[in-house]
Design a protein around this motif. Structure first.
Motif, PDB file in Angstrom:
ATOM      1  N   GLY A  26      -8.779   7.961   9.594  1.00 29.52           N
ATOM      2  CA  GLY A  26      -9.188   6.920   9.198  1.00 29.52           C
ATOM      3  C   GLY A  26     -10.592   6.754   8.793  1.00 29.52           C
ATOM      4  O   GLY A  26     -11.675   7.355   9.202  1.00 29.52           O
ATOM      5  N   SER A  30      -9.030   1.828   6.641  1.00 33.41           N
ATOM      6  CA  SER A  30      -8.088   2.655   5.690  1.00 33.41           C
ATOM      7  C   SER A  30      -7.657   3.614   6.185  1.00 33.41           C
ATOM      8  O   SER A  30      -8.280   4.696   6.820  1.00 33.41           O
ATOM      9  CB  SER A  30      -8.877   3.171   4.617  1.00 33.41           C
ATOM     10  OG  SER A  30      -8.138   3.898   3.571  1.00 33.41           O
ATOM     11  N   ASN A  32      -5.593   4.107   8.897  1.00 35.54           N
ATOM     12  CA  ASN A  32      -5.739   4.376  10.623  1.00 35.54           C
ATOM     13  C   ASN A  32      -4.202   4.637  10.966  1.00 35.54           C
ATOM     14  O   ASN A  32      -3.220   3.934  10.643  1.00 35.54           O
ATOM     15  CB  ASN A  32      -6.093   2.825  11.013  1.00 35.54           C
ATOM     16  CG  ASN A  32      -7.252   2.793  10.942  1.00 35.54           C
ATOM     17  OD1 ASN A  32      -8.272   2.165  11.855  1.00 35.54           O
ATOM     18  ND2 ASN A  32      -8.132   3.135   9.792  1.00 35.54           N
ATOM     19  N   HIS A 178      -2.611   9.378  10.227  1.00 41.74           N
ATOM     20  CA  HIS A 178      -1.742   8.663   9.102  1.00 41.74           C
ATOM     21  C   HIS A 178      -1.567   9.388   7.954  1.00 41.74           C
ATOM     22  O   HIS A 178      -2.675   9.806   7.395  1.00 41.74           O
ATOM     23  CB  HIS A 178      -2.283   7.590   9.076  1.00 41.74           C
ATOM     24  CG  HIS A 178      -1.200   6.482   8.004  1.00 41.74           C
ATOM     25  ND1 HIS A 178      -0.273   5.854   8.322  1.00 41.74           N
ATOM     26  CD2 HIS A 178      -1.579   6.425   6.683  1.00 41.74           C
ATOM     27  CE1 HIS A 178       0.321   5.114   7.294  1.00 41.74           C
ATOM     28  NE2 HIS A 178      -0.478   5.567   6.395  1.00 41.74           N
ATOM     29  N   ALA A 194      -6.957   6.672   1.490  1.00 37.57           N
ATOM     30  CA  ALA A 194      -6.473   6.872   2.819  1.00 37.57           C
ATOM     31  C   ALA A 194      -6.260   8.281   3.401  1.00 37.57           C
ATOM     32  O   ALA A 194      -6.000   8.297   4.579  1.00 37.57           O
ATOM     33  CB  ALA A 194      -5.270   6.304   3.026  1.00 37.57           C
ATOM     34  N   GLU A 213       4.527   7.352   6.484  1.00 39.33           N
ATOM     35  CA  GLU A 213       5.265   6.112   5.876  1.00 39.33           C
ATOM     36  C   GLU A 213       6.780   6.827   5.375  1.00 39.33           C
ATOM     37  O   GLU A 213       7.580   6.002   5.521  1.00 39.33           O
ATOM     38  CB  GLU A 213       4.673   5.442   4.780  1.00 39.33           C
ATOM     39  CG  GLU A 213       3.088   4.774   5.181  1.00 39.33           C
ATOM     40  CD  GLU A 213       2.345   4.349   4.178  1.00 39.33           C
ATOM     41  OE1 GLU A 213       3.128   3.524   3.304  1.00 39.33           O
ATOM     42  OE2 GLU A 213       1.310   4.394   3.983  1.00 39.33           O
ATOM     43  N   GLU A 244       1.570  -2.876   8.513  1.00 38.65           N
ATOM     44  CA  GLU A 244       0.668  -3.633   8.137  1.00 38.65           C
ATOM     45  C   GLU A 244      -0.655  -2.615   7.811  1.00 38.65           C
ATOM     46  O   GLU A 244      -0.935  -1.657   8.638  1.00 38.65           O
ATOM     47  CB  GLU A 244       0.274  -4.642   9.433  1.00 38.65           C
ATOM     48  CG  GLU A 244      -0.893  -5.581   9.224  1.00 38.65           C
ATOM     49  CD  GLU A 244      -1.162  -6.599  10.103  1.00 38.65           C
ATOM     50  OE1 GLU A 244      -2.248  -7.439  10.028  1.00 38.65           O
ATOM     51  OE2 GLU A 244      -0.592  -6.569  11.314  1.00 38.65           O
ATOM     52  N   LYS A 245      -1.197  -3.163   6.753  1.00 35.58           N
ATOM     53  CA  LYS A 245      -2.361  -2.381   6.432  1.00 35.58           C
ATOM     54  C   LYS A 245      -3.514  -3.488   6.177  1.00 35.58           C
ATOM     55  O   LYS A 245      -3.417  -4.084   5.218  1.00 35.58           O
ATOM     56  CB  LYS A 245      -2.240  -1.500   5.152  1.00 35.58           C
ATOM     57  CG  LYS A 245      -0.988  -0.612   5.508  1.00 35.58           C
ATOM     58  CD  LYS A 245      -0.609  -0.101   4.140  1.00 35.58           C
ATOM     59  CE  LYS A 245       0.337   1.256   4.243  1.00 35.58           C
ATOM     60  NZ  LYS A 245       0.659   1.753   3.049  1.00 35.58           N
ATOM     61  N   ARG A 246      -4.470  -3.518   6.916  1.00 38.66           N
ATOM     62  CA  ARG A 246      -5.528  -4.499   6.872  1.00 38.66           C
ATOM     63  C   ARG A 246      -6.625  -3.950   5.965  1.00 38.66           C
ATOM     64  O   ARG A 246      -6.779  -2.787   5.806  1.00 38.66           O
ATOM     65  CB  ARG A 246      -6.027  -5.051   8.230  1.00 38.66           C
ATOM     66  CG  ARG A 246      -5.054  -5.551   9.237  1.00 38.66           C
ATOM     67  CD  ARG A 246      -5.785  -6.310  10.327  1.00 38.66           C
ATOM     68  NE  ARG A 246      -4.729  -6.726  11.328  1.00 38.66           N
ATOM     69  CZ  ARG A 246      -5.302  -7.366  12.360  1.00 38.66           C
ATOM     70  NH1 ARG A 246      -6.355  -7.377  12.618  1.00 38.66           N
ATOM     71  NH2 ARG A 246      -4.106  -7.883  13.148  1.00 38.66           N
TER      72      ARG A 246
END
Length: 259
Positions: A26, A30, A32, A178, A194, A213, A244-246
């Motif tokens: 991360g 981005s 994470n 990730h 990412a 994903e 969720e992607k903050r």
């Protein structure tokens, strides 16, 4: 066939003990590995020593472990937007090994490549090389633990002599990563920015745990499109694309009149 898939994030991190060392992918928020971090948080594991570019924010990313005092030490390149990270460090509650960003990346990569140490110009003439950089404060403004002096040597490169500082590689007990897509053999594809520290963290972990994903069958990923080969990956779990992607900090501008 080597099937490295696990049924859930909770199962994938179930054997991580108190006191473990972790390399976590991360950059900012981005990339994470949030599902794995949340699963680790739910287990109540503590006294962790974590290597990651930063420590998320106060309520997201590694910040959720930090907020509950689960982290003993961070090895990072910056404090970022996390006020609790700053508070714990300055109050003496958290040890912090600040490392130049490129050096941190290479320390992780070197660990995964079996390289014990390397020389770099970054940090020469500073406390990075000369020692004395605060790693832990005593709670009253004094330095309880300071960085050591590092070996500096002169090498001739391209006909010019320059000083270089020795940096040791990083290898951790586990890595949390990730990725956008992976197959059952652990071959991974990352999505644009990412990717960041994720492949490097994966390389450095003796046991690499990846959330993807999308999980696909072997052969579905073009070998030329693989960003990280499955030899570095030990466990892989599918978390879906609707996670969720903050965004750490959103900057917008007003719409011009007449647009």
């Amino acid at each position: 066939m080597i099937d490295k898939t696990w049924e859930s994030p909770a199962a994938a991190v179930a054997d991580i003990p108190d006191g473990a060392t972790l390399a976590v992918g991360g950059f900012g928020l981005s990339g994470n590995p949030m599902a794995l971090i949340e699963a680790l948080h739910a287990r109540g594991v503590g006294d962790l020593s974590i290597v990651s570019n930063n420590c998320g924010v106060d309520d997201w990313g590694l910040g959720i472990l930090l907020a509950d005092k689960r982290i003993r030490k961070m090895t990072s390149s910056y404090v970022g937007e996390n006020k609790e990270f700053e508070r714990q460090f300055l109050s003496g509650e958290l040890e912090l090994e600040l490392t130049p960003q490129g050096t941190l990346a290479e320390k992780l990569r070197a660990g995964g490549a079996g390289i014990a140490a390397f020389y770099t110009q970054t940090g020469v003439g500073t406390q990075v090389a000369e020692g004395g950089l605060p790693r832990r404060y005593d709670g009253s403004g004094g330095v309880a633990v300071a960085s050591p002096v590092k070996d500096v040597r002169t090498f001739e490169v391209s006909g010019r002599e320059r000083e270089y500082v020795l940096e040791e590689a990083i290898v951790t007990d586990y890595a949390l990563v990730h990725a956008l897509r992976g197959d059952r053999h652990g071959n991974l594809v990352f999505n644009k920015a990412a990717r960041n520290f994720n492949p490097l963290a994966a390389m450095a972990g003796r046991i690499c745990i990846v959330q993807v994903e999308e999980l696909v069958e072997p052969g579905r990923i073009d070998p030329d499109a693989v960003h990280l080969p499955g030899v570095y990956v030990h466990r892989i779990v599918e978390v879906g694309s609707d996670i969720e992607k903050r965004i750490e900090r959103r900057t917008v501008s007003a719409t011009p009149e007449g647009a």
